[in-house]
Design a protein around this motif. Sequence first.
Motif, PDB file in Angstrom:
ATOM      1  N   VAL A   1      -1.298  14.869 -19.231  1.00  0.00           N
ATOM      2  CA  VAL A   1      -2.248  15.852 -18.473  1.00  0.00           C
ATOM      3  C   VAL A   1      -3.202  15.027 -17.781  1.00  0.00           C
TER       4      VAL A   1
ATOM      5  N   GLU B   1     -10.579  17.201 -17.146  1.00  0.00           N
ATOM      6  CA  GLU B   1      -9.673  18.297 -16.249  1.00  0.00           C
ATOM      7  C   GLU B   1     -10.601  18.854 -15.351  1.00  0.00           C
TER       8      GLU B   1
ATOM      9  N   LYS C   1      -4.494  22.466 -13.752  1.00  0.00           N
ATOM     10  CA  LYS C   1      -3.567  21.571 -14.604  1.00  0.00           C
ATOM     11  C   LYS C   1      -2.855  20.458 -13.733  1.00  0.00           C
TER      12      LYS C   1
ATOM     13  N   CYS D   1       0.753  22.188 -21.348  1.00  0.00           N
ATOM     14  CA  CYS D   1      -0.318  23.231 -20.662  1.00  0.00           C
ATOM     15  C   CYS D   1      -0.939  24.060 -21.572  1.00  0.00           C
TER      16      CYS D   1
ATOM     17  N   LEU E   1      -1.394  24.889 -11.047  1.00  0.00           N
ATOM     18  CA  LEU E   1      -0.552  23.766 -11.820  1.00  0.00           C
ATOM     19  C   LEU E   1      -0.333  22.813 -10.610  1.00  0.00           C
TER      20      LEU E   1
END
Length: 761
Positions: A519, A540, A545, A569, A673
């Motif tokens: 990630v 992040e 994501k 996730c 995403l």
Amino acid sequence: MGLSEASGQRDTQALLSTTQAMELRRRVYHVERPLLNQEQLEELGRWGSATGTLQWRTWLQCSHARARALLLQYLPVLAWLPRYPMRDWLLGDLLSGLSVAIMQLPQGLAYALLAGLPPVFGLYSSFYPVFIYFLFGTSRHISVGTFAIMSVMVGSVTESLAPDEDFLQDLNSTVNETARDAARVQLASALSVLVGLFQVGLGLVHFGFVVTYLSEPLVRGYTTAASVQVFISQLKYVFGLQLSSRSGPLSVIYTVLEVCWKLPQSVVGTVVTAVVAGVVLVLVKLLNDKLQRYLPLPIPGELLTLIGATGISYGVGLKRRFGVDVVGDIPAGLIPPVAPNPQLFAKLVGNAFAIAVVGFAIAISLGKIFALRHGYRVDSNQELVALGLSNLIGGLFQCFPVSCSMSRSLVQESTGGNTQVAGAVSSLFILIIIVKLGELFQDLPKAVLAAAIIVNLKGMLRQFTDICSLWKANRVDLLIWLVTFVATILLNMDLGLAVAVAFSLLLVVVRTQLPHYSVLGQMPDTDIYRDVAEYSEAREVPGVKVFRSSATVYFANAELYSDALKQRCGVDVDHLISRKKKLLKKQELKLKRLLKEGIQTQAATSKGSSGSTNANTSIRDIESNNLEGSKAKQVSAGNELEDTVASSQEDAKAPARSTLKALGLPQPDFHSLVLDLGALSFVDTVCIKSLKNIFRDFQEIEVEVYMAACHTPVVAQLEAGHFFDASITKQHLFASVHDAVIFALQHPRSGPVSPVLVTQL
């Protein structure tokens, strides 16, 4: 002291201020451009599929220039020989050719024994193929001819298809060596022709890249195992033993056990001869290493040892007095060409292909090393053709398959060799020995040749140190090295190579199934995204994501990619979708039941109203007046029923638009995403289906999916696979991860995002 310290502090502060100023200037530098999805990028760059030229049209063109280019391509000597600078290079090539020929003579005799053939055929293999390569080769420094690895592979074939047991004489159970040698020569020459056909064919279809499947750890492990087999195969000549011919799996182990079992039967004279010759060869090599800077040419230790051993054997009578086995008859002159027996090809095809690949791998690896060192180019396809013609034509003249020797190539380079003129000189020197001087070596002890072979294995046996270096550098490569070595030792040369290549390719597949999933987070004040688990400063982006895989996604790891994505996730996507579907189905059943009850209630009310009207109408005038009222009531009841049904149908459609929040389900902590697909080099149908499922599943839980950093060939393959449709368009595909993140923040599914966050990005 204090003054110097103060001065040092001022210098440090000045340096720091300069560094800070430079840092500030870097921060002032900005890059501004619009966000680009795939459609906008194609429009901006005017993307279009490249118009491929039909290669076969170029191949079929007929012109003077085309014919000349083909001639120079397949006969390179015509390109470089007319421009050969004789004044600068001729002397170096003559000295280099003489030095190589001095090494070629003993190695040719010795490696013929390694191939299970009479020594003279080693001389033939040192003449014909070398001269053919002079005409067709592109490397200027490799020395083509007999080589230990190739010889031991040939020996495993000849000894398995023509073992000693097939030529035992009935009277005294001795081996008919004349018939055995003739059969083995026929096998070796047919094998050489078949190897040449394979190499020429592969070269003409530009299949030179096949050698890329032989990695360096594989080749080094294979040559190390082959050197061990060479060493073991020479023990019978060192100890003067008569061993059974063995081939196939575990033949090396059985040979070692038999040597140990028969050690008491060793011939003392043979052992002493081998030890003395080996010591002399080692001492001469050490002397050459010490005096390398002072000697114009290395001391020809092998040639001097052979001449000295032959003289001592002839003068003392080693064969007659001490039972030392000697080379025997060496016919003078050349032999006419002989066509191979085609019936043998079926037995030799597997071994021929393995020998062809190994021989080419050794030659091209050495050729590229020298080409890089001296600044010229080696054509791998033409090298295949050159080696193939060397083996093909050599096979017609009773030669066995050859490649290039590292030791001779190094001597050819270090003694001043500049072109393959040195190879032509060495082949002519070997021709003189074949025609006039070969018979002088009839009394040469085979133990001396065995000692020369074993001493020359020093370089390949040193490759055992690869175990330590690979353990520190790359343990996967170490595993390939060990599997190749063990498989070659236990299963013999051909099966060992097949197992090694299969294991190496399988390991590549396994490594693509176990990539690094991550990630990504944004590095401070940049548009760079890195793994948040590896970079502590990477953060992040709230609500987004970013997921990345280090390997391409295809049928072998597509399911693993989807599973890793859902796991990283932090949302149990499948369970959430399942709960959502159950709740929606429960709501749908409830609405259907309510709809059914509403229809029944309305129908009963309508029926009761109609009955009371009919019961109370007894007078004709009242009946006439009330009939119209009854019809009006029925129409009103019908309208109410239709409204109820319509509203019920709309309510039945409402669950399809129900949100997770309305259903009381937990919502993901992100609304978008981004799939970083920069590692994709190709896509297949399984990958396309997997990506479509990812879009469908995440959109089901109210997460918008975007893709980023796709290469143009991958985009074309996605289009060809009908990936894009009404729900997934090229507007979901962005030029970079940063573009996708900013677009996702500007267009969240859950509502507007804070403009401050977008401005900060």
